[in-house]
Design a protein around this motif. Sequence first.
Motif, PDB file in Angstrom:
ATOM      1  N   PHE A   1      33.360 -73.777  16.782  1.00 57.48           N
ATOM      2  CA  PHE A   1      34.520 -73.597  17.662  1.00 57.48           C
ATOM      3  C   PHE A   1      35.012 -74.970  18.130  1.00 57.48           C
ATOM      4  O   PHE A   1      36.220 -75.263  18.123  1.00 57.48           O
ATOM      5  CB  PHE A   1      34.130 -72.712  18.843  1.00 57.48           C
ATOM      6  N   LEU A   2      34.084 -75.855  18.525  1.00 58.60           N
ATOM      7  CA  LEU A   2      34.491 -77.201  18.937  1.00 58.60           C
ATOM      8  C   LEU A   2      35.113 -77.955  17.765  1.00 58.60           C
ATOM      9  O   LEU A   2      36.044 -78.754  17.952  1.00 58.60           O
ATOM     10  CB  LEU A   2      33.300 -77.979  19.495  1.00 58.60           C
TER      11      LEU A   2
ATOM     12  N   PRO B   1      50.828 -77.724  24.896  1.00 64.06           N
ATOM     13  CA  PRO B   1      49.444 -77.464  25.297  1.00 64.06           C
ATOM     14  C   PRO B   1      48.470 -77.584  24.133  1.00 64.06           C
ATOM     15  O   PRO B   1      48.814 -77.373  22.971  1.00 64.06           O
ATOM     16  CB  PRO B   1      49.509 -76.011  25.792  1.00 64.06           C
ATOM     17  N   VAL B   2      47.230 -77.929  24.452  1.00 60.15           N
ATOM     18  CA  VAL B   2      46.119 -77.852  23.503  1.00 60.15           C
ATOM     19  C   VAL B   2      45.246 -76.691  23.961  1.00 60.15           C
ATOM     20  O   VAL B   2      44.834 -76.627  25.122  1.00 60.15           O
ATOM     21  CB  VAL B   2      45.311 -79.158  23.456  1.00 60.15           C
ATOM     22  N   VAL B   3      44.978 -75.763  23.046  1.00 61.66           N
ATOM     23  CA  VAL B   3      44.357 -74.488  23.419  1.00 61.66           C
ATOM     24  C   VAL B   3      43.135 -74.218  22.547  1.00 61.66           C
ATOM     25  O   VAL B   3      43.176 -74.380  21.327  1.00 61.66           O
ATOM     26  CB  VAL B   3      45.362 -73.322  23.251  1.00 61.66           C
ATOM     27  N   ALA B   4      42.051 -73.808  23.208  1.00 57.88           N
ATOM     28  CA  ALA B   4      40.894 -73.253  22.512  1.00 57.88           C
ATOM     29  C   ALA B   4      41.004 -71.739  22.617  1.00 57.88           C
ATOM     30  O   ALA B   4      41.037 -71.189  23.721  1.00 57.88           O
ATOM     31  CB  ALA B   4      39.593 -73.740  23.150  1.00 57.88           C
ATOM     32  N   GLY B   5      41.117 -71.070  21.460  1.00 64.21           N
ATOM     33  CA  GLY B   5      41.380 -69.630  21.460  1.00 64.21           C
ATOM     34  C   GLY B   5      40.235 -68.825  20.881  1.00 64.21           C
ATOM     35  O   GLY B   5      39.849 -69.021  19.728  1.00 64.21           O
TER      36      GLY B   5
ATOM     37  N   ILE C   1      52.455 -76.070  20.179  1.00 67.10           N
ATOM     38  CA  ILE C   1      51.157 -75.561  20.627  1.00 67.10           C
ATOM     39  C   ILE C   1      50.100 -75.976  19.625  1.00 67.10           C
ATOM     40  O   ILE C   1      50.151 -75.594  18.457  1.00 67.10           O
ATOM     41  CB  ILE C   1      51.199 -74.022  20.771  1.00 67.10           C
ATOM     42  N   SER C   2      49.135 -76.771  20.074  1.00 66.45           N
ATOM     43  CA  SER C   2      47.992 -77.149  19.246  1.00 66.45           C
ATOM     44  C   SER C   2      46.864 -76.175  19.547  1.00 66.45           C
ATOM     45  O   SER C   2      46.444 -76.044  20.692  1.00 66.45           O
ATOM     46  CB  SER C   2      47.553 -78.581  19.548  1.00 66.45           C
ATOM     47  N   LEU C   3      46.398 -75.488  18.512  1.00 60.53           N
ATOM     48  CA  LEU C   3      45.503 -74.354  18.732  1.00 60.53           C
ATOM     49  C   LEU C   3      44.325 -74.390  17.769  1.00 60.53           C
ATOM     50  O   LEU C   3      44.504 -74.542  16.561  1.00 60.53           O
ATOM     51  CB  LEU C   3      46.290 -73.050  18.539  1.00 60.53           C
ATOM     52  N   GLY C   4      43.125 -74.245  18.321  1.00 59.96           N
ATOM     53  CA  GLY C   4      41.921 -74.043  17.527  1.00 59.96           C
ATOM     54  C   GLY C   4      41.347 -72.685  17.858  1.00 59.96           C
ATOM     55  O   GLY C   4      41.149 -72.354  19.036  1.00 59.96           O
ATOM     56  N   VAL C   5      41.114 -71.832  16.846  1.00 56.89           N
ATOM     57  CA  VAL C   5      40.658 -70.465  17.099  1.00 56.89           C
ATOM     58  C   VAL C   5      39.302 -70.213  16.455  1.00 56.89           C
ATOM     59  O   VAL C   5      38.932 -70.851  15.465  1.00 56.89           O
ATOM     60  CB  VAL C   5      41.681 -69.420  16.583  1.00 56.89           C
ATOM     61  N   PHE C   6      38.593 -69.244  17.031  1.00 59.37           N
ATOM     62  CA  PHE C   6      37.284 -68.834  16.513  1.00 59.37           C
ATOM     63  C   PHE C   6      37.010 -67.419  16.990  1.00 59.37           C
ATOM     64  O   PHE C   6      37.513 -66.985  18.034  1.00 59.37           O
ATOM     65  CB  PHE C   6      36.184 -69.782  17.017  1.00 59.37           C
ATOM     66  N   GLY C   7      36.196 -66.708  16.216  1.00 59.73           N
ATOM     67  CA  GLY C   7      35.865 -65.333  16.559  1.00 59.73           C
ATOM     68  C   GLY C   7      34.756 -65.227  17.596  1.00 59.73           C
ATOM     69  O   GLY C   7      34.028 -66.185  17.853  1.00 59.73           O
TER      70      GLY C   7
ATOM     71  N   LEU D   1      31.205 -58.121   5.929  1.00 59.19           N
ATOM     72  CA  LEU D   1      32.288 -59.057   6.189  1.00 59.19           C
ATOM     73  C   LEU D   1      32.567 -59.118   7.687  1.00 59.19           C
ATOM     74  O   LEU D   1      32.584 -58.088   8.365  1.00 59.19           O
ATOM     75  CB  LEU D   1      33.547 -58.616   5.440  1.00 59.19           C
ATOM     76  N   ILE D   2      32.769 -60.331   8.191  1.00 59.12           N
ATOM     77  CA  ILE D   2      33.142 -60.497   9.601  1.00 59.12           C
ATOM     78  C   ILE D   2      34.653 -60.350   9.706  1.00 59.12           C
ATOM     79  O   ILE D   2      35.414 -61.193   9.209  1.00 59.12           O
ATOM     80  CB  ILE D   2      32.687 -61.864  10.142  1.00 59.12           C
ATOM     81  N   LEU D   3      35.073 -59.277  10.324  1.00 56.53           N
ATOM     82  CA  LEU D   3      36.494 -58.964  10.467  1.00 56.53           C
ATOM     83  C   LEU D   3      37.040 -59.568  11.757  1.00 56.53           C
ATOM     84  O   LEU D   3      36.301 -59.779  12.719  1.00 56.53           O
ATOM     85  CB  LEU D   3      36.708 -57.456  10.466  1.00 56.53           C
ATOM     86  N   GLY D   4      38.345 -59.815  11.777  1.00 57.17           N
ATOM     87  CA  GLY D   4      38.968 -60.339  12.998  1.00 57.17           C
ATOM     88  C   GLY D   4      38.480 -61.724  13.373  1.00 57.17           C
ATOM     89  O   GLY D   4      38.537 -62.105  14.541  1.00 57.17           O
ATOM     90  N   HIS D   5      37.995 -62.477  12.393  1.00 60.18           N
ATOM     91  CA  HIS D   5      37.487 -63.826  12.674  1.00 60.18           C
ATOM     92  C   HIS D   5      38.189 -64.849  11.802  1.00 60.18           C
ATOM     93  O   HIS D   5      38.425 -64.620  10.615  1.00 60.18           O
ATOM     94  CB  HIS D   5      35.984 -63.909  12.417  1.00 60.18           C
ATOM     95  N   ALA D   6      38.520 -65.995  12.410  1.00 60.69           N
ATOM     96  CA  ALA D   6      39.052 -67.133  11.667  1.00 60.69           C
ATOM     97  C   ALA D   6      38.591 -68.403  12.360  1.00 60.69           C
ATOM     98  O   ALA D   6      38.588 -68.479  13.594  1.00 60.69           O
ATOM     99  CB  ALA D   6      40.580 -67.094  11.613  1.00 60.69           C
TER     100      ALA D   6
END
Length: 725
Positions: free
Chosen positions: A339-340, A252-256, A284-290, A269-274
């Motif tokens: 995010f994109l 799968p390709v996932v936007a997280g 699993i191909s994954l792109g993540v954002f806070g 500082l922005i915590l819990g963000h990457a």
Amino acid sequence: MKITIPELEVENITNGETVHQKCLLLTGQCNNHGQSDEFISIEVTDIFGQASPVQNWPIASGKWKALLMLNSGNNKIRVKLNQSGTISKAYELEITYQPLLQLPPLHLAILVAKDSPLLVDCPPAKRGAISTTHSSLDGAITKFRMAAYMWQALTAEDLRLKGLGRRCFRLDEEWGIDTTTCSSLQTDPGSRAYAGTAAKVHIVRSDKTLAQLRDASVAQQNPHGHRRDDLHKFFEQALKAHGAPFTASERPVVAGLILDSHYSIDQDLILGHAALGCHKPDGISLGVFGSHTTYSWPRFLEEIPACLLDQTPTGSSVGNDNGECGTMRGACFVGQGAFLHEVGHAFGADHTTGIMARGYSKDWSKNFVAHQSDSNDAKWALEDALRFKLQPHFKLPADLLFSPNDQDSAVQIGVQLKNGDTLLEVSCQFGIAQIAFKRPTGENIQAAHFRSPFETDACAIRKADFDGKSFCVSYHDLEAQFDRTEEIAVFALGMNGKKRVCNNIWKLLADLPSIRIPGYDMLLGKKSVKSDGLNSDTDQQYHRWATLLKRKQSDGSFDHANAIDLRVGCTMDGAVVHYDSGVHVNCGPVSRHGRPHTFGGHASEKRSIPHDAAIAKVEINRVDSGWGSLNGIRMTLDNGSQWGELNSHGKKGVEVLQPADDERIVGFYGKSEKHSGFTYEFGIITAKKGEELPDICYQMAELQNTDDQVGVHSSRPALTISNPL
């Protein structure tokens, strides 16, 4: 094709066209009068006569853009121009939406901590009368869904403009409340929320606590964090634990979206963000954002223009990501665009240009609402678009089938002799998309875009016909266009997204059996010995070098070679030519790992060369001693002086390079392996006795030693995690 009525033009689609994405971008022009209350209104009616709510979109300098949500089957679209209360005659356009359900989708997932409060950051200016409108999990779901449809519309229109067809990824959809229009939020007891198919957003529980996700050591923007990739790992682990459709076998390709991102005022500082993306063809191909900017995103179509134009300050209670989120629209640009960018990585894009180089931070809104300026850097790079075209997610029914070998074919840049003419040739079995000639500054000199019908072929130096897979231009034409002493690069992009760059087209002439001096009836001879380990199929692994035994100095005087150091150990490392001025030039790599390259060699020997002496011959041992390179070298002067180490027992494997009776040695050339620096080819450059070299020789690239000039790039980059912020 333009569809015209007296007041309106629809520019980017044909009446009766079939599309394959739910969210469609329309663009057009209108006869507006520059009044602030002018706008375009659009209504969509599906095959069962069910009409969507009317959407209003702004006009700028007579141009307009609008997003539409289509239903499967035939859709009737009514476009009207509203001017100071006067409504134009509606133009009706019919579009068929045919979802390609057999293709893999982009999946949307939200990661939540196991003890998450299910709230996201929201500044006071966005809270309004209902505090959970923008800060609840439901709010995050609707915003995420709308953002994904915006990505879809942007991608389809951008690839269409690039001549690749209106192609994009589909979204995994399910039946439910369609939150893409505000009708789903109606509270009148007599009204019915609009139901339909909408992008599914998976809620994925992590086994990590809120404190673990907000640990400063895993916050990606923390310069002191020592585990800044962990949030991506946490998300991937949660997807695997969640199960289907997030199994590696389904690829799968996932936007997280990380729900529990939070700006800590105390730590600034922005915590819990990457902001991280990774492409795994077999996993699993994954792109993540806070979620820290989602307060600024639109929930549904009706909010898109307002969110993208909102200059309201965000305030000090939320994070100003990268210093570009000081306004609501700025936060929306960075949040949706970055995010994109990470989703682009998940689809295999590298750091190129446009969206993959932060082009979204200023131009994001230009994709969705009309602006006076047509410039827009929030687009996909052509090479990324070509890579996407080969992914199954982006297929179109008319696509041809290609073998993996065709799709993986490399772009080649080389030189050849044909009918007595010397040609620069660029080729790719899969087809050539773009060729551009550039100066070292990156300035485009000439460009040819062979597969983009909206762009003009501006290459004025074509000689041979272009057949789609091979492009040739005569070096005579190149010399008429460019100065031979100026570095000219050629950039070539294949239709499979692979590219190759030659930083100096003149240096490619070193591959020819002789060197022609431009403007003179003179040829310099070349003879060499090559190692059996030299692999011509992987030429990019070698550094191509050359040096003359005289150098022209800035004051016009000549700098003569006064010594040569032959560097030999267990194999032939290389050689160094020393000059009267104290300068030395390697016969091999100039630098390695960012530092000047120095040769090893326990059996090395250096010998002075009197100005009245000449090199009579060069002996090379080409027998492979296990290193793959040449094995040894010895030189002899015409006065009988001899030095060097052949590493040869007897004469086996020794080849002799010497000039003809009427020639003299004026320099050396060869190829050295980039990683080790070892010599794989060593040759002599000769000129006629009594014939002085013209001044241009001392500036010609193929007679100089500079860092290697050819780079090759794969359409399938290695697994990387990148940080655009």
